[in-house]
Design an enzyme around this catalytic site. Structure first.
Site, PDB file in Angstrom:
ATOM      1  N   ILE A 162       0.833  -1.196   0.000  1.00 11.39           N
ATOM      2  CA  ILE A 162       0.000   0.000   0.000  1.00 11.39           C
ATOM      3  C   ILE A 162       0.871   1.250   0.000  1.00 11.39           C
ATOM      4  O   ILE A 162       1.869   1.325   0.722  1.00 11.39           O
ATOM      5  CB  ILE A 162      -0.964   0.006   1.217  1.00 11.39           C
ATOM      6  CG1 ILE A 162      -1.863   1.242   1.189  1.00 11.39           C
ATOM      7  CG2 ILE A 162      -0.208  -0.083   2.534  1.00 11.39           C
ATOM      8  CD1 ILE A 162      -2.994   1.207   2.199  1.00 11.39           C
ATOM      9  N   SER A 163       0.535   2.212  -0.851  1.00 11.69           N
ATOM     10  CA  SER A 163       1.191   3.517  -0.892  1.00 11.69           C
ATOM     11  C   SER A 163       2.697   3.343  -1.086  1.00 11.69           C
ATOM     12  O   SER A 163       3.133   2.769  -2.080  1.00 11.69           O
ATOM     13  CB  SER A 163       0.844   4.288   0.389  1.00 11.69           C
ATOM     14  OG  SER A 163       1.143   5.652   0.264  1.00 11.69           O
TER      15      SER A 163
END
Length: 282
Positions: free
Chosen positions: A101-102
């Site tokens: 994520i991210s």
């Protein structure tokens, strides 16, 4: 975190705090190797690990993040992808499904490129191709770069919507997330920022043949949806699912939809359609 096994492991010259869920449980599914967002500790993603209850799940705090000791020297995506492979070796995992994520989505891409034989499928959440990313809301990016959000609860509460969007609703959702965060060390946070300087996956992605699910929120102020569309264009075997009304934390605000999309993608033989559809998820 009660269901996780957590230990400090000496891996490739670094001491890392590693969490494992269900690795000793018989399963028809490969375990998930998860890479977290910048400054985020293991506890921040524990709800996702617990929701994917039919498979193993492994992740670790980056150096200087959570309870992993500070890094002695800076690292980059190549050295940390190598370190992640050594973590898998430590626990006897040959092949995994990789998710990030991210900031961790960038490292997940690099791991899949650097270790293709150990990666079956790839799930990219609220992330970009690195240096070539379409920038987000300047107000959100400025606050994102400030580690004060992990230290000062009032600061986080005041700027939560600017950082992550309003999709988590009332304070109970925000409070639950904030209670799971612990502040990174200044050096740990700085080295995470440095690790991605000048990095981009864009030249390699057209040659990466891994089936890839790209999950994005259409109200993400930090990593705008256009980044997901760019990844979808570059990765040959990719599928894009957009969470309507989802900010940067749609894994929490749209938990049921996100988990359903991830399960459908990782286990297409169990999905009625046989694959994740290219559509917008409500």
């Amino acid at each position: 975190m009660a269901s996780a096994e957590v230990s400090m492991e000496k891996i490739g010259g670094r001491t890392l705090r590693v969490a494992r869920w269900r690795l000793d449980m018989p399963s028809d599914h490969l375990p998930v190797l998860f890479f977290n967002g910048i400054g985020a500790n293991i506890e921040a993603v524990a709800p996702l690990a617990e929701a994917l209850s039919d498979r193993g799940f492994i992740m670790f705090d980056m150096p200087g993040i959570g309870k992993s000791p500070d890094p002695v020297v800076p690292y980059n995506t190549a050295t940390m992808a190598w370190t992640a492979a050594k973590v898998l070796d430590r626990f006897g995992l040959e092949e995994v499904d990789v998710m990030g994520i991210s900031w961790g989505g960038g490292l997940a891409q690099h791991f899949a490129i650097q270790h293709p034989r150990r990666t079956r499928r790839l799930v990219l959440v609220a992330t970009s191709a690195g240096m070539l990313m379409i920038p987000g809301n300047p107000a959100a990016l400025t606050k994102m770069a400030n580690p004060r959000r992990y230290v000062d609860a009032d600061y986080m509460a005041q700027h939560f919507e600017t950082l992550y969007g309003g999709a988590l609703g009332d304070a109970s959702g925000k409070g639950g997330h904030m209670a799971r965060l612990s502040p990174p060390s200044p050096r740990g946070y700085m080295y995470q920022l440095i690790a991605m300087l000048g990095w981009t996956s864009a030249p390699a992605l057209p040659f990466m043949k891994k089936d890839t699910l790209i999950l994005m929120g259409d109200e993400d102020q930090i990593v705008p949806l256009l980044n997901g569309k760019f990844l979808n264009m570059l990765i040959p075997n990719s599928e894009l699912v957009v969470m309507e009304g989802g900010g940067h934390l749609f894994l929490l605000s749209h938990k049921d939809q996100s988990v359903a999309a991830i399960r459908s993608f990782l286990d297409p033989e169990e999905s009625p359609s046989g694959r994740v559809e290219r559509k917008r998820a409500a």
